[in-house]
Design a protein around this motif. Structure first.
Motif, PDB file in Angstrom:
ATOM      1  N   GLU A 240      17.222  16.497  53.912  1.00 20.30           N
ATOM      2  CA  GLU A 240      18.615  16.942  53.996  1.00 20.30           C
ATOM      3  C   GLU A 240      19.296  16.790  52.642  1.00 20.30           C
ATOM      4  O   GLU A 240      19.256  15.726  52.033  1.00 20.30           O
ATOM      5  N   LEU A 241      19.931  17.855  52.181  1.00 21.77           N
ATOM      6  CA  LEU A 241      20.625  17.864  50.903  1.00 21.77           C
ATOM      7  C   LEU A 241      22.102  18.176  51.136  1.00 21.77           C
ATOM      8  O   LEU A 241      22.438  19.029  51.954  1.00 21.77           O
ATOM      9  N   HIS A 242      22.979  17.490  50.386  1.00 26.07           N
ATOM     10  CA  HIS A 242      24.417  17.649  50.558  1.00 26.07           C
ATOM     11  C   HIS A 242      25.026  18.345  49.340  1.00 26.07           C
ATOM     12  O   HIS A 242      24.687  18.019  48.205  1.00 26.07           O
ATOM     13  N   TYR A 243      25.938  19.285  49.618  1.00 25.92           N
ATOM     14  CA  TYR A 243      26.635  20.004  48.551  1.00 25.92           C
ATOM     15  C   TYR A 243      28.134  19.972  48.819  1.00 25.92           C
ATOM     16  O   TYR A 243      28.579  20.208  49.954  1.00 25.92           O
ATOM     17  N   ALA A 244      28.900  19.695  47.771  1.00 26.88           N
ATOM     18  CA  ALA A 244      30.358  19.762  47.871  1.00 26.88           C
ATOM     19  C   ALA A 244      30.794  21.200  47.612  1.00 26.88           C
ATOM     20  O   ALA A 244      30.447  21.790  46.589  1.00 26.88           O
ATOM     21  N   VAL A 245      31.549  21.772  48.552  1.00 21.19           N
ATOM     22  CA  VAL A 245      32.056  23.142  48.432  1.00 21.19           C
ATOM     23  C   VAL A 245      33.557  23.053  48.166  1.00 21.19           C
ATOM     24  O   VAL A 245      34.312  22.571  49.007  1.00 21.19           O
ATOM     25  N   GLN A 246      33.986  23.501  46.987  1.00 24.00           N
ATOM     26  CA  GLN A 246      35.386  23.373  46.568  1.00 24.00           C
ATOM     27  C   GLN A 246      35.957  24.762  46.295  1.00 24.00           C
ATOM     28  O   GLN A 246      35.736  25.341  45.234  1.00 24.00           O
ATOM     29  N   LEU A 247      36.680  25.287  47.267  1.00 27.84           N
ATOM     30  CA  LEU A 247      37.188  26.647  47.208  1.00 27.84           C
ATOM     31  C   LEU A 247      38.697  26.667  46.992  1.00 27.84           C
ATOM     32  O   LEU A 247      39.405  25.710  47.326  1.00 27.84           O
ATOM     33  N   VAL A 248      39.168  27.784  46.456  1.00 27.78           N
ATOM     34  CA  VAL A 248      40.595  28.069  46.343  1.00 27.78           C
ATOM     35  C   VAL A 248      40.849  29.391  47.050  1.00 27.78           C
ATOM     36  O   VAL A 248      40.131  30.373  46.829  1.00 27.78           O
ATOM     37  N   ILE A 249      41.846  29.421  47.921  1.00 25.46           N
ATOM     38  CA  ILE A 249      42.215  30.631  48.651  1.00 25.46           C
ATOM     39  C   ILE A 249      43.592  31.079  48.164  1.00 25.46           C
ATOM     40  O   ILE A 249      44.535  30.284  48.125  1.00 25.46           O
ATOM     41  N   GLU A 250      43.700  32.364  47.815  1.00 26.57           N
ATOM     42  CA  GLU A 250      44.943  32.904  47.274  1.00 26.57           C
ATOM     43  C   GLU A 250      45.380  34.131  48.061  1.00 26.57           C
ATOM     44  O   GLU A 250      44.541  34.845  48.625  1.00 26.57           O
ATOM     45  N   ASP A 251      46.697  34.388  48.087  1.00 27.77           N
ATOM     46  CA  ASP A 251      47.227  35.591  48.719  1.00 27.77           C
ATOM     47  C   ASP A 251      47.809  36.516  47.658  1.00 27.77           C
ATOM     48  O   ASP A 251      48.480  36.085  46.722  1.00 27.77           O
ATOM     49  N   PHE A 252      47.538  37.827  47.824  1.00 23.95           N
ATOM     50  CA  PHE A 252      47.980  38.856  46.892  1.00 23.95           C
ATOM     51  C   PHE A 252      48.786  39.893  47.673  1.00 23.95           C
ATOM     52  O   PHE A 252      48.372  40.305  48.763  1.00 23.95           O
ATOM     53  N   PRO A 253      49.913  40.361  47.117  1.00 19.63           N
ATOM     54  CA  PRO A 253      50.689  41.380  47.832  1.00 19.63           C
ATOM     55  C   PRO A 253      49.922  42.688  47.913  1.00 19.63           C
ATOM     56  O   PRO A 253      49.122  43.010  47.038  1.00 19.63           O
ATOM     57  N   THR A 254      50.187  43.456  48.957  1.00 24.27           N
ATOM     58  CA  THR A 254      49.526  44.754  49.117  1.00 24.27           C
ATOM     59  C   THR A 254      50.235  45.848  48.329  1.00 24.27           C
ATOM     60  O   THR A 254      49.710  46.954  48.189  1.00 24.27           O
ATOM     61  N   GLN A 255      51.428  45.565  47.828  1.00 24.40           N
ATOM     62  CA  GLN A 255      52.152  46.466  46.935  1.00 24.40           C
ATOM     63  C   GLN A 255      53.006  45.624  45.997  1.00 24.40           C
ATOM     64  O   GLN A 255      53.299  44.465  46.284  1.00 24.40           O
ATOM     65  N   ASN A 256      53.371  46.182  44.872  1.00 19.09           N
ATOM     66  CA  ASN A 256      54.191  45.435  43.920  1.00 19.09           C
ATOM     67  C   ASN A 256      55.501  45.007  44.576  1.00 19.09           C
ATOM     68  O   ASN A 256      56.110  45.759  45.339  1.00 19.09           O
ATOM     69  N   MET A 257      55.927  43.786  44.290  1.00 16.69           N
ATOM     70  CA  MET A 257      57.170  43.277  44.861  1.00 16.69           C
ATOM     71  C   MET A 257      57.767  42.251  43.909  1.00 16.69           C
ATOM     72  O   MET A 257      57.136  41.822  42.935  1.00 16.69           O
ATOM     73  N   ASN A 258      58.996  41.849  44.193  1.00 17.92           N
ATOM     74  CA  ASN A 258      59.705  40.877  43.357  1.00 17.92           C
ATOM     75  C   ASN A 258      59.845  39.550  44.098  1.00 17.92           C
ATOM     76  O   ASN A 258      60.015  39.520  45.327  1.00 17.92           O
ATOM     77  N   LEU A 259      59.784  38.478  43.331  1.00 18.10           N
ATOM     78  CA  LEU A 259      60.134  37.152  43.833  1.00 18.10           C
ATOM     79  C   LEU A 259      61.516  36.808  43.288  1.00 18.10           C
ATOM     80  O   LEU A 259      61.729  36.797  42.074  1.00 18.10           O
ATOM     81  N   ILE A 260      62.453  36.545  44.189  1.00 16.91           N
ATOM     82  CA  ILE A 260      63.859  36.383  43.825  1.00 16.91           C
ATOM     83  C   ILE A 260      64.253  34.920  43.935  1.00 16.91           C
ATOM     84  O   ILE A 260      64.149  34.318  45.009  1.00 16.91           O
ATOM     85  N   GLN A 261      64.697  34.348  42.816  1.00 19.23           N
ATOM     86  CA  GLN A 261      65.078  32.945  42.785  1.00 19.23           C
ATOM     87  C   GLN A 261      66.530  32.774  43.242  1.00 19.23           C
ATOM     88  O   GLN A 261      67.314  33.725  43.294  1.00 19.23           O
ATOM     89  N   THR A 262      66.872  31.536  43.579  1.00 23.89           N
ATOM     90  CA  THR A 262      68.218  31.238  44.062  1.00 23.89           C
ATOM     91  C   THR A 262      69.294  31.680  43.089  1.00 23.89           C
ATOM     92  O   THR A 262      70.365  32.153  43.487  1.00 23.89           O
ATOM     93  N   ASP A 263      69.038  31.559  41.772  1.00 22.88           N
ATOM     94  CA  ASP A 263      70.033  31.932  40.766  1.00 22.88           C
ATOM     95  C   ASP A 263      70.085  33.434  40.506  1.00 22.88           C
ATOM     96  O   ASP A 263      70.819  33.903  39.642  1.00 22.88           O
TER      97      ASP A 263
END
Length: 500
Positions: free
Chosen positions: A209-232
């Motif tokens: 039996e062999l052990h492997y550490a799996v270290q993934l990153v999951i990201e989300d991408f918009p399906t169309q261009n959009m803006n992120l609007i800050q409080t200011d």
């Protein structure tokens, strides 16, 4: 004195060593207030060898105040192997600027083959208002068991769950050491990762039996261009190539000794109906129990249990070998949220533990959307037999209306279909629309079946799940389990039967 202090540090280090099996975190925006402050809930899981081991997430950036913490609660414990616990943190931010959370320490379990010692996981929380949906971002939703098992001689795909409530495109990748997403981020040599979150395994044929550490990153991408609007009022453009947020998903892959056969259902457990299909979307109104029935078989090994990852208050039951259920009752505070549940069935062969494929479902808390009639036609290309001779015997035809009910837990969908049976020699098969014609003594075929189903699901977004429901119902009505269905470009569902 210095020697005593050094010994104490070594003892502390030893007590923390060799016990980590990964983590994951997701987040959900809760409320935006008139003064510009926002609240967000972060849900995470910690996987250690023992339920007494622990670590804490640290916050960097616009962290605001931690207003509520749900202490760690055990999801499931496998004695001597792993314990998964779930926790939650609610933060009130003074504005909608994002922040990061960090989990860092040491060490992973013993004998990690890809050289990972210390653990490190990063979550990037994006809270600015999205121009496309008019509210803050929700991270991808996922979960995972602390450890998955694969025999060393079996080529398999681990199909991870990566679902985004905002409808964004979700992509998976290995962590990046230069971005300090893990420490270090060396991928397992036996696994590759695709952007659609599939992990193909390359056989090693190892007898240990062999052990492997799996270290993934999951990201989300918009399906169309959009803006992120800050409080200011300031805005930032996000294109379809720009990640909005990122979450970690880390676990251990345990590669075990070879098995005589890699066929599902022999040594490795195989799921059977009524087990939900992978990535099925279920609905559970707050305060009402959702029951997920799970069934599996393994003819050459002994099924020993169900292992799962999901809400900590899910209840597991067993009703005999290979028959299990998970019951979860969501609270009112979870209304509108989506919660992933993943599971495997474990078996034992010659003191070697074996896992089924990973299967996951998505549970949305709340009532299902308004039902919409969706016409679905089931047909096949098998309209003739191999011979072209005309029928030589008299045909006797009877027609009996048979109700077909498709259930999605929250809504019952019903249609009545007239099924026509015909007794002929196994030559050509005549058919009419909305009839199922069979010939004796040869095999049965669906020639054409016209169905009208009232459903809460979108054919465009949930075609796989709808097709699965139709298939299960056709099997119940006597069609062979080898039938396969696919969605045609015209919106039709084509059915084919595997050759004997």
């Amino acid at each position: 004195m210095l020697l005593s202090l050094l010994l104490l540090l070594l003892l502390v280090r030893a007590s923390q060593a060799s016990h980590f099996l990964g983590t994951m975190m997701t987040y959900y925006p809760e409320e935006t207030f008139a003064d510009g402050s926002v609240s967000v809930i972060l849900r995470y899981k910690l996987n250690f060898v023992s339920c007494v081991d622990s670590d804490a997430w640290q916050c960097n950036g616009n962290c605001g105040a931690q207003t509520q913490t749900l202490g760690l609660s055990v999801v499931q414990e496998v004695s001597g192997e792993w314990c998964q616990r779930e926790g939650a943190i609610t933060r009130l931010l003074p504005n909608n600027t994002g922040f990061e959370t960090l989990l860092a320490g040491g060490d992973w379990i013993n004998s990690i083959q890809n050289g990972i010692v210390s653990w490190r996981a990063v979550t990037a929380v994006e809270m600015r208002n999205r121009s496309d949906i008019g509210k803050p971002n929700t991270s991808p939703q996922t979960t995972i068991l602390p450890a998955l098992r694969i025999p060393s001689n079996c080529a398999k795909n681990i199909n991870l769950l990566a679902f985004d409530p905002d409808g964004d495109k979700v992509r998976c990748r290995y962590g990046n050491t230069s971005a300090s997403e893990c420490d270090p981020c060396t991928p397992p040599s036996v696994l590759s990762v695709s952007s659609n979150c599939s992990l193909p395994f390359s056989p090693t044929y190892s007898n240990t039996e062999l052990h492997y550490a799996v270290q993934l990153v999951i990201e989300d991408f918009p399906t169309q261009n959009m803006n992120l609007i800050q409080t200011d009022g300031s805005q930032v453009v996000k294109t379809t190539n720009d990640a909005i947020s990122k979450i970690p998903l880390q676990f251990v892959l345990k590669v075990g000794p070879p098995v005589p056969s890699c066929e599902d259902g022999a040594y490795l457990p195989r799921f059977l109906p009524p087990t939900p299909e992978n990535r099925a979307q279920l609905f559970a109104p707050a305060g009402q129990a959702l029951v997920i029935n799970i069934r599996a078989e393994a003819t050459q090994s002994v099924i020993t249990g169900l292992l799962y990852s999901g809400p900590y208050n899910a209840v597991k039951n067993s009703s005999g070998s290979g028959n299990f259920s998970l019951t979860w009752t969501p609270s009112a505070s979870e209304d509108g949220q989506s919660h992933p549940i993943c599971f495997v069935v474990q078996a034992n062969y010659s003191n070697t533990l074996l896992h089924s494929d990973l299967r996951c479902v998505i549970v949305t808390v709340g009532n299902s959307p308004t039902t919409t009639p969706i016409p679905i036609v089931v047909s096949t290309n098998q309209t003739t037999e191999q011979t072209t001779e005309a029928p030589t015997t008299t045909t006797t035809t009877t027609t009996t209306p048979i109700p077909i009910v498709v259930s999605t837990n929250q809504t019952t969908e019903q249609t009545t279909v007239a099924i026509t049976t015909a007794t002929t020699t196994p030559t050509t098969l005549a058919s009419t629309e909305a009839n199922v014609t069979t010939s004796a003594p040869g095999p049965q075929y669906i020639i054409a079946l016209n169905m009208m189903i009232s459903t809460t699901l979108s054919l465009g977004n949930n075609s796989d799940y709808i097709i699965t429901l139709i298939k299960n119902k056709l099997i119940e009505k006597g069609l062979p389990s080898t039938i396969s269905l696919r969605l045609l470009s015209s919106g039709l569902v084509a059915v084919t039967t595997a050759s004997p």
